[in-house]
Design an enzyme around this catalytic site. Structure first.
Site, PDB file in Angstrom:
ATOM      1  N   ASP A 206      -2.109  49.988  59.173  1.00 32.28           N
ATOM      2  CA  ASP A 206      -3.198  50.743  58.549  1.00 32.28           C
ATOM      3  C   ASP A 206      -2.915  52.241  58.627  1.00 32.28           C
ATOM      4  OD1 ASP A 206      -5.637  51.214  57.350  1.00 32.28           O
ATOM      5  OD2 ASP A 206      -6.838  50.182  58.857  1.00 32.28           O
TER       6      ASP A 206
ATOM      7  N   ASP B 112     -10.950  48.435  50.595  1.00 35.30           N
ATOM      8  CA  ASP B 112     -11.955  48.061  51.596  1.00 35.30           C
ATOM      9  C   ASP B 112     -13.174  47.446  50.935  1.00 35.30           C
ATOM     10  OD1 ASP B 112     -10.584  48.683  53.847  1.00 35.30           O
ATOM     11  OD2 ASP B 112     -11.515  50.637  54.172  1.00 35.30           O
TER      12      ASP B 112
HETATM   13  C1  DGJ Z   1      -9.498  50.278  57.305  1.00 35.49           C
HETATM   14  C2  DGJ Z   1      -9.026  48.969  56.778  1.00 35.49           C
HETATM   15  O1  DGJ Z   1      -8.912  49.003  55.397  1.00 35.49           O
HETATM   16  C3  DGJ Z   1      -9.960  47.876  57.248  1.00 35.49           C
HETATM   17  O2  DGJ Z   1      -9.593  46.651  56.670  1.00 35.49           O
HETATM   18  C4  DGJ Z   1      -9.915  47.821  58.736  1.00 35.49           C
HETATM   19  O3  DGJ Z   1      -8.648  47.433  59.168  1.00 35.49           O
HETATM   20  C5  DGJ Z   1     -10.292  49.178  59.317  1.00 35.49           C
HETATM   21  N1  DGJ Z   1      -9.506  50.235  58.751  1.00 35.49           N
HETATM   22  C6  DGJ Z   1     -10.116  49.197  60.805  1.00 35.49           C
HETATM   23  O4  DGJ Z   1     -10.312  50.431  61.340  1.00 35.49           O
END
Ligand code: DGJ
Length: 728
Positions: free
Chosen positions: A477, A547
């Site tokens: 991430d 997201d």
């Molecule tokens: C952003 C990601 O896109 C989410 O899926 C998740 O992993 C969060 N970060 C965790 O902080």
């Protein structure tokens, strides 16, 4: 196939359906003569000369006022010497002047595909790819420029890169070095870009070119949620099935720029590469710089064919699949199920419900390390939080394995919280402008990945965690853009290198990860789809699309993403309703149908799911596994445009031999007294007879494609229909 005509200094690149051509002219300026549907000939007859007012003539042209760089289509444009359109390269010479003026000195063909050290690129074998190298020189600057072209005949794909070498005795500085310059003789084109924001990434935006410069880019240090390093130029009349379309992607995960300029005489120039914003690279004597790879597809038959060519090439020649053709597991991720509030028992509880439903891998998301109990702390401290996970991964992973589940883990290596041991020990490891307090975002700072020692330290910690148990998957991430881009160790005159060195650091760590853990499937992620690009796909075969997990918003996000990137690259999960981002309620069937046109997984607390939902999930995972190859690797057809607000959105995957297809349809809001509709399919064999969803009736391919399949009335909001077609 590359054809060299040495006598006429004419170079022609043929792919299966397209031709690309350039020629070194009488002054050794490398002229671009043609790119389009496959054709034979010397297309320099298209390049015309006239005495145009205000168009400067280079010294070699003498009194010939019809010869001007400002009006010629060029392969790699110059700067400051008579072409006022977009430059491809800008050199700062020891005098402080800025310019670039290139002449061709030779060219050669090599079998196979060139590789780029430290940068992602398409892979080709001697059987399926050839390389063209064109040597250019800026004599005054004593700089050599090598243009690289990779020709993949079967995929209609041409890749490009550029290497700049300082051949003089003094340093020169590179202020711009584009990866691609593409001149068109016409300006009767539309530009399509893929834009949006966090939660609504890669929405297509199509506009006719207007005079002047237009385009997109990122100055965020990532390719960004806001714009994608993929653009299309196409005829005004082009649609999914008709018209000549040119797609250009940049395999780069940092700040980029893609600009199209429509000039005074209705020519177009597209320039794509690293964003020159805050970019300045110093080349000492003998030193070289390599620009990231760009890749182009020209489709003579519409946007659909362009996408399918990119999909094939990306799947087969860019992505390096650690599972080597085996099916990727259906996963469950605990992020939207628990956020930071979990312990080992909670994770196992979710896994226990998931395993009997056909879910095969458990992914532990953010919150497992250091003092990370919310998003204000802990980043940088990559060791197990044994209060949440007693006994570490050594204890957790066997519990999951006992359920028949593989294990995956989340990391965010590029970031640090000030409240972390890492930051307390190494405050200068974060990007920071010495005179300023740094900007925080999600209360985190960005580590200076331009420094090898920072990358090595973080990697060492993460490697220890990954080595402590059987890990099958890593989600990498990256949750903020770069600001305060200044490195504590580079001298002032080299600070313009930090953005790019940062990207190289990320790529290098990904390389280490792939080298040390070749069996691990890496999923890229950047606050959702903030770094969805060809550069990342080289290392991470799939990328979390967004997201936003709402199925209806996802129709648009996945539609836009599909213009360049294949289904197998799009991370997509089923989550709870009402959706946490927009409160929309959609049926479980619909959420599943949309997510399985991606990498497919679930992201919810299944221990709280109803019996009815569990039954649907069981059917979904079985259906997905049964049709995995078709869904993930079939030829992809967009049947409708979800931005047009029609009664439904539909798309289709067809097996390469046309014998099998899956069409998926998602209806919008319901209405009373709906009209009778028929769905027209694509890509089928017109003469074959197809069975639909195992029914008795048979339909000819031509009937299904021309007249359509009669749709049942779908009453209720956002209902879905999946049609599995099989030829007799
Ligand atoms: C952003 C990601 O896109 C989410 O899926 C998740 O992993 C969060 N970060 C965790 O902080």
């Amino acid at each position: 196939m590359i054809v060299l005509d040495q006598e006429n200094k004419l170079i022609t690149l043929h792919t299966r359906s397209t031709t690309y051509q350039m020629k070194a002219d009488q002054h050794n300026v490398l002229i671009h003569t043609y790119y389009g549907p496959r054709a034979d000939g010397d297309f320099s007859y298209l390049v015309r000369y006239a005495d145009r007012a205000c168009a400067p003539n280079p010294d070699e042209a003498g009194l010939d006022r019809t010869y001007s760089l400002d009006t010629l289509p060029q392969e790699y444009s110059s700067c400051g010497v008579g072409d006022f359109r977009l430059p491809s390269m800008e050199l700062e010479l020891p005098s402080g002047s800025s310019s670039a003026s290139l002449r061709c000195t030779g060219f050669e063909v090599r079998e196979g595909k060139y590789a780029l050290e430290g940068l992602p690129s398409f892979r080709g074998t001697e059987e399926d790819a050839q390389t063209l190298v064109v040597f250019l020189e800026d004599a005054a600057a004593q700089v050599g420029v090598e243009l690289y072209y990779g020709v993949f005949e079967r995929y209609d794909l041409i890749t490009r890169s550029v290497r700049v070498v300082n051949r003089g005795g003094e340093r020169v500085r590179l202020r711009q070095c584009a990866s691609l310059c593409l001149d068109f003789l016409s300006a009767d084109l539309d530009l399509i870009t893929f834009d949006g924001c966090h939660m609504m990434e890669r929405c297509p935006s199509r506009t006719p070119l207007r005079p002047g410069t237009q385009g997109v880019g990122s100055v965020r240090g990532t390719s960004s949620h806001q714009h994608n390093p993929f653009v299309v130029l196409c005829g005004r009349e082009a649609n999914e099935d008709y018209g000549v379309c040119y797609g250009a992607m940049l395999l780069y995960s940092g700040s980029f720029q893609a600009l199209a300029e429509c000039s005074q005489y209705d020519n177009t120039r597209l320039v794509m590469g690293i964003n020159p914003y805050q970019f300045c690279w110093t080349l000492g004597p003998g030193e070289a710089f390599t620009a990231p790879e760009a890749a182009m597809v020209c489709s003579p038959r519409g946007l659909g064919q362009m996408s399918r060519q990119f999909h094939r090439a990306i799947r087969e020649r860019l992505i390096q699949d650690p599972l080597q053709g085996q099916r990727r597991p259906v996963l469950i991720n605990n992020w939207e199920a628990t956020y930071f509030k979990f312990d080992a028992d909670k994770l196992v509880e979710i896994a226990e419900t998931a395993a009997p439903l056909g879910i095969e891998m458990f992914v532990m998301d953010d919150g497992w390390f250091g003092g990370r109990n919310d998003d204000n702390e802990g980043l940088g401290d990559w060791w197990l939080n044994t209060e949440k996970l007693p006994g570490g991964l050594e204890a957790l992973v066997p519990r999951l394995k006992k359920l028949g589940m593989r294990f995956g883990i989340w990391i965010e290596p590029e970031m640090v919280n000030e409240n972390s041991r890492l930051y307390r020990e190494h405050p200068d490891w974060a990007l920071k402008i010495p005179e300023r307090a740094p900007a925080r975002c999600r209360n985190q700072l960005v580590l200076d990945f331009s420094r090898p020692e920072v990358c090595r330290y973080v990697y060492g910690q993460i490697k220890a965690v990954l080595s402590s148990a059987e890990v099958s998957y890593v989600k990498w991430d990256m949750n903020r853009s770069l600001t305060d881009v200044c490195s504590a160790v580079l001298p002032p005159e080299r600070q313009g290198e930090v953005y790019h060195r940062y990207v190289l650091g990320v790529y290098e760590m990904l390389e280490w990860l792939r080298r040390d853990f070749p069996h691990i499937l890496i999923e890229g992620c950047a606050g959702g789809g903030g770094r969805f690009d060809g550069g990342m796909l080289y290392y991470t075969p799939q990328i979390w699309c967004s997201d936003n997990t709402d199925a209806i918003d996802r129709l648009r996000i996945q539609y836009g993403t599909s213009f360049c990137y294949p289904v197998s690259a799009m991370g997509a999960h089923v989550s709870v309703v009402p959706n946490e981002e927009n409160q929309r309620i959609t049926p479980m069937e619909t959420r599943g149908a949309v997510a399985m046109s991606g990498t497919f997984g679930y992201e919810m607390d299944l221990s709280k799911a109803s019996q009815e939902d569990k039954e649907v999930i069981r059917r979904q995972t079985a259906f997905f596994k049964e049709h995995y190859d078709l869904i993930q690797h079939g030829d992809y057809y967009r049947l409708t445009d979800p931005f047009r607000n029609g009664p439904y959105t539909a798309w289709e995957q067809v097996s390469p031999d046309g014998r099998e297809a899956l069409a998926t349809l998602v209806a919008g809001c319901t209405r009373a007294a709906p009209p009778f509709l028929a769905l027209r399919l694509k890509g089928l064999d017109p003469d074959a007879m197809y069975q639909v969803n195992g029914g008795e009736e048979r339909w000819s391919g031509s009937a299904l494609m021309e007249a359509g399949y009669p749709l049942p009335m779908l009453l209720g909001d956002y209902r879905t229909l999946q049609l599995y077609l099989k030829a007799d």
